[in-house]
Scaffold this active site. Structure first.
Site, short mmCIF file in Angstrom:
data_model
loop_
_atom_site.label_atom_id
_atom_site.label_comp_id
_atom_site.label_asym_id
_atom_site.label_seq_id
_atom_site.Cartn_x
_atom_site.Cartn_y
_atom_site.Cartn_z
N GLY A 10 0.83 -1.19 0.00
CA GLY A 10 0.00 0.00 0.00
C GLY A 10 0.87 1.25 0.00
O GLY A 10 2.06 1.20 0.30
N CYS A 11 0.26 2.37 -0.34
CA CYS A 11 1.02 3.61 -0.46
C CYS A 11 1.52 4.09 0.90
O CYS A 11 2.70 4.38 1.07
CB CYS A 11 0.17 4.68 -1.15
SG CYS A 11 -1.51 4.84 -0.52
N TYR A 12 0.61 4.18 1.89
CA TYR A 12 1.05 4.61 3.22
C TYR A 12 2.11 3.65 3.78
O TYR A 12 3.14 4.10 4.30
CB TYR A 12 -0.13 4.69 4.18
CG TYR A 12 -1.13 5.79 3.90
CD1 TYR A 12 -0.75 7.13 3.91
CD2 TYR A 12 -2.47 5.50 3.65
CE1 TYR A 12 -1.67 8.14 3.67
CE2 TYR A 12 -3.40 6.50 3.40
CZ TYR A 12 -3.00 7.82 3.42
OH TYR A 12 -3.91 8.81 3.19
N THR A 24 4.28 1.83 2.29
CA THR A 24 5.57 2.04 1.64
C THR A 24 6.30 3.23 2.27
O THR A 24 7.48 3.15 2.61
CB THR A 24 5.38 2.27 0.12
OG1 THR A 24 4.82 1.10 -0.46
CG2 THR A 24 6.70 2.62 -0.56
N SER A 25 5.55 4.32 2.44
CA SER A 25 6.18 5.54 2.97
C SER A 25 6.64 5.38 4.42
O SER A 25 7.58 6.03 4.84
CB SER A 25 5.21 6.73 2.85
OG SER A 25 4.21 6.66 3.85
#
Lengths: 350, 350, 350, 350
Positions: free
Chosen positions: D154-156, D158-159
């Site tokens: 997921g994007c969050y 990953t960050s």
């Protein structure tokens, strides 16, 4: 071709810290035939590029220097991204074996009187002005290939001339009564510190500026006049709106007797059939968001409800086809490389 | 005047959950003569207003109900914010003693053929259509004061007619060859769930839509035709751009022989000298950001470089002067209150 | 009360051309007890207000003058919207019978050492600093009513202190381990010409700034320290994001043993039950768009998944409750008027 | 390696009409080893891609089809961009010789109980869930190279995981008391028609959502738990803000005794020294605008004023490193190509 021993053209960018300079860096850092040898920025000389353009922090680039410090022996081609007015003397001082693509307005007008009228002073590099070739690639390609100094077109003129020149040449529309209503993103105003360019001023609104006085009007008209063979005067109104990139020009024209919007579209399709970057829509309407980051000019043609009239809409990214992208396209043409080299990226949408 | 015993007009808003309904709530909650008695929203009936418009969470408001549940005995005036096409039958069913201000397009066109042509079906409330008064306040005030049913103008037509009608009446411009290039904020497209209205689609771009086909064209032309006394046809192109509120209309006109842009400005100043909401600029250019949240229409007039032509620019907030504000202005006129009542807020800039 | 013979307070705004000055004009032009007698702007002295704030073009306002030119005999109250550091000497020179509400940071810190540490020089108006009352209206109302000089709170501190002070006073949360993550609209950076505030730089992105070094940290901590009775140190990170107005502060706290998020919400509801401008949500989450243009502070409280922790979110309009609105609220308190006078507008959404 | 006779991998994109599908098209159309053989979109089957993604109007692409119509004999690799929940059964039906990179959340959680708790139903492809490899490339590269089914992060997550996993592994920070405050652009919410994603709702504001309930929390914690070797629970608050692309995660951590922010930075530099896409800043702060359109994750580390604490900030483009770019990076890893192939574009700024 005078290249470095890497087989790459050695490039200087004069004025690398603004938006057109930055955009050249973005494109040229991934161009297979380009080597960035000198980057200038008078105020930021001595600093790394990343100090003013943080997205290049992890790229290998020379530091910013003053123009005076450029070693021209190691430069084959200079892109000039300096403010209007100051450029002509800078270019006059560049050794003649260095090719120049100028993104300012200094060499775009071929008429010395025209230049003096619109810019408020006599031209200061008259010989160069005569030599300069107007860099609207699709229209002027043959001359560009032979040029030493290319005057890269303005953003509004690119968006207006690409559709209008072929139609005027083919006598499909009247040279009178052309209304060009253009809407530009904020980068068109440059990176200078002007109050009107602040986020809180520019967001959430739109306004016209330079009404009946914008310097791109004579540039547009020069191209149209050449196409028609007699003086053309247009109505041109630029607007500033809240988006980073993009110009949409909505152009209102009078059809020649018996002609239709379909005739116009057919002519544009014919003219641009072999072109990589000029695209004629058959359905739908051009939108700036769909050319973001590309060198494309997308054009649509529509019949008006008012008889005998048509509406033409063109969309470009003002920083790419309207500036740095077309400059690289011109470089590619000048060196005989495929014109799309380094310019193949698709639109970054959304 | 049939009021509640609070001395206030008892108001129903049909379709309170969209942007024009919301804007009526914003204005009327602070209007000294308004009592909000019934708010409808078919899909959200049974919910508190705050469920769909959270900024009213701390205001005292009736819950949302279905139109069928409105108790018309307790309503003096209904604002109708329903979709085009469905409105005419709803209004036909409202008791005749209730005044109605309709923000849809259903009663704007006086021509039955015109309506059928542009909306694709015969009008379903013909008698009401005849009775309806077009609510462009500054132009039609006398009739509005006597009206039971006011057809509130569209946003684009408001921005175009306010400058053009006086100039056509005074024969200062030609009725031919009028080009209206309009740029609208996204709320003009309503609160419906359409892909094109998503943030990621609408931001950072601009495009034209409804080219030569938009339903506001006949509405604009109806007003101009009335002013001239013969059929007027215009070129009208709306554009959608990333801002919440605002319409900027850039209008290109041909001057009558011997007339100048200054004559046009003087005529508009004269016409609107006593008006609170129509403001003629002497310097600078209208910008939508400077009318945000206001009921103002700001107009500028400029000489074109092309001889015999002028450029007129008008700016409104599409949700206020272009919809709910003008609706309240009409209510004020109908009840004999000062027209600015509830509409005195200054622009929210930035 | 020393008023003009119109029965209105005679007001000067020092620094009227920036965003907080502009916002004061917007509010005070519609305030029933305010008369705008003097407006200063050093660089634009001699110009009409509309030259820098075009949305006031049709309002009656005195021209901009230099501070030196203010006739203090005709001023009852001065709002001071000048840059930090320069303000203290300007205010020291204002006659003592004139009340002052200062929107700069110059008088917010009560500690002389604190001021010197964070602002890099000794305070230059020490007596005034001692006299100044911190203008967080809901917390400090009694003192504000008696004050001659009010130090209007910073935008971030307003958003953080309103929820935290009552919770710390009631010992419901730990004074250690408070993390304040704030997101601000661009007007928070002022109207100065800084590259980072340009549309093309600030749009379409977010970044933190002043990490662990922002001057609002000691201001926040001063209020919390007072509430707890011992030194409080917080983690505070401000971010700049593309919206004109608004601050959202997401605050992470440790609950006192046995306490729950519901206890926190109940305490805030109790504290602010009689307040017009501080609103505690029972459902949903605060959003800056729903306080746009209002003097509201909307607060939500949420249980964290991590045991013993809660999340508090507050939203304000940085130009209103975070600056000019709270300043007017303080003026209202100082003169004994209802605090909401002139501040009743609902949110301009969308 | 099972390729077409063009020497290119034959690719299917399931769910090509949304933003992650569109972004895969953008990248893969310029990828030297990719051939796009099948594109599905259930609702738009039968249409050209340009009907839903106009910026591909001039590219050669197969028309959209239904998943049922995919000819799997001509597919080597499928990217799956379908909604959560529906994906697991679709993938279960794909022939086993086809590699799959799934961009949904269906195979990210390794715990069957975890999946059931957070997604509300038992997993419907249990064997595949066991087989799936979590596709955080820099952390999990060895397994990804051998995988048939990759669960793209997921994007969050990953960050958050890219900075936190190495620091937890090296025991430089406490596994307790981690606060992750994330700000996402609107494309993170997908292309679905939800009111909150409309321009007029999402622009000019920010709000938190899914507070203490977002499904990316367990995904983040799974990676951290693995790094630490015992269960980690974090505080995670996502916010939605007006930009098209980007996630900025501001992460608050407690340092292990004796450790400093510099130690954290040094560890991250060591971990990612050979990586092309993870970049550790030595000065300045990460900003989403400087990773726009790139596969980069830029990380900064800062000492907090509160003793023993540090602040870590990471920035990614949610559609690239947070979705489609990392998916292509994983494809490159799976086929043994240089990981940056097709992912070399620089940030499109502004």
């Amino acid at each position: 071709m005078n290249m470095s021993n890497t087989g790459k053209i050695r490039i200087a960018i004069l004025g690398a810290s603004g938006y057109t300079g930055s955009e050249l860096l973005r494109i040229l850092l991934r161009h297979p035939n380009a080597s960035l040898n000198a980057l200038t920025a008078e105020k930021n000389a001595g600093q790394a590029v990343a100090a003013v353009l943080p997205h290049f922090a992890f790229e290998t680039l020379p530091d910013l220097i003053k123009i005076d410090a450029v070693d021209w022996k190691n430069v084959d081609l200079a892109f000039c991204c300096l403010p209007h007015g100051t450029t002509q003397e800078v270019i006059a001082a560049i050794p003649k074996n260095v090719k120049v693509i100028d993104l300012s307005a200094d060499f775009r007008l071929t008429s010395l009187e025209g230049y003096a009228t619109w810019y408020g002073h006599a031209h200061r590099a008259v010989e160069l002005q005569k030599e300069a070739v107007y860099g609207l690639t699709e229209i002027n390609r043959a001359k560009i290939k032979q040029a030493r100094l290319v005057a890269n077109p303005g953003c509004y003129p690119t968006s207006a001339q690409l559709p209008l020149i072929p139609l005027l040449k083919a006598k499909l529309i009247s040279a009178d009564d052309i209304v060009i209503d253009s809407k530009s993103g904020i980068t068109g105003a440059g990176r200078d510190l002007k109050q009107g360019n602040l986020y809180a001023e520019a967001s959430e609104g739109i306004h016209a500026y330079g009404i009946a006085q914008h310097r791109h009007a004579p540039e547009i008209e020069q191209g149209l006049t050449e196409a028609v063979g007699k003086a053309v005067k247009t109505t041109f109104t630029p607007h500033l709106m809240p988006m980073n990139r993009g110009i949409l020009s909505t152009i209102y024209v009078k059809l020649s007797p018996g002609k239709t919007a379909d005739d116009l579209r057919a002519e544009l399709e014919k003219t641009y059939s072999g072109e990589r970057f000029v695209k004629i829509l058959r359905t739908g309407a051009p939108a700036t968001r769909f050319v973001r980051g590309t060198n494309d000019c997308v054009i649509g043609v529509y019949a008006d409800r008012v008889e005998g009239r048509a509406i033409i809409i063109s969309a470009i990214d003002n920083l790419v086809k309207g500036a740095s992208g077309q400059a690289v396209q011109n470089m590619n043409a000048m060196y005989g490389w495929p014109e799309a080299t380094g310019l193949e990226a698709l639109a970054l949408f959304p």
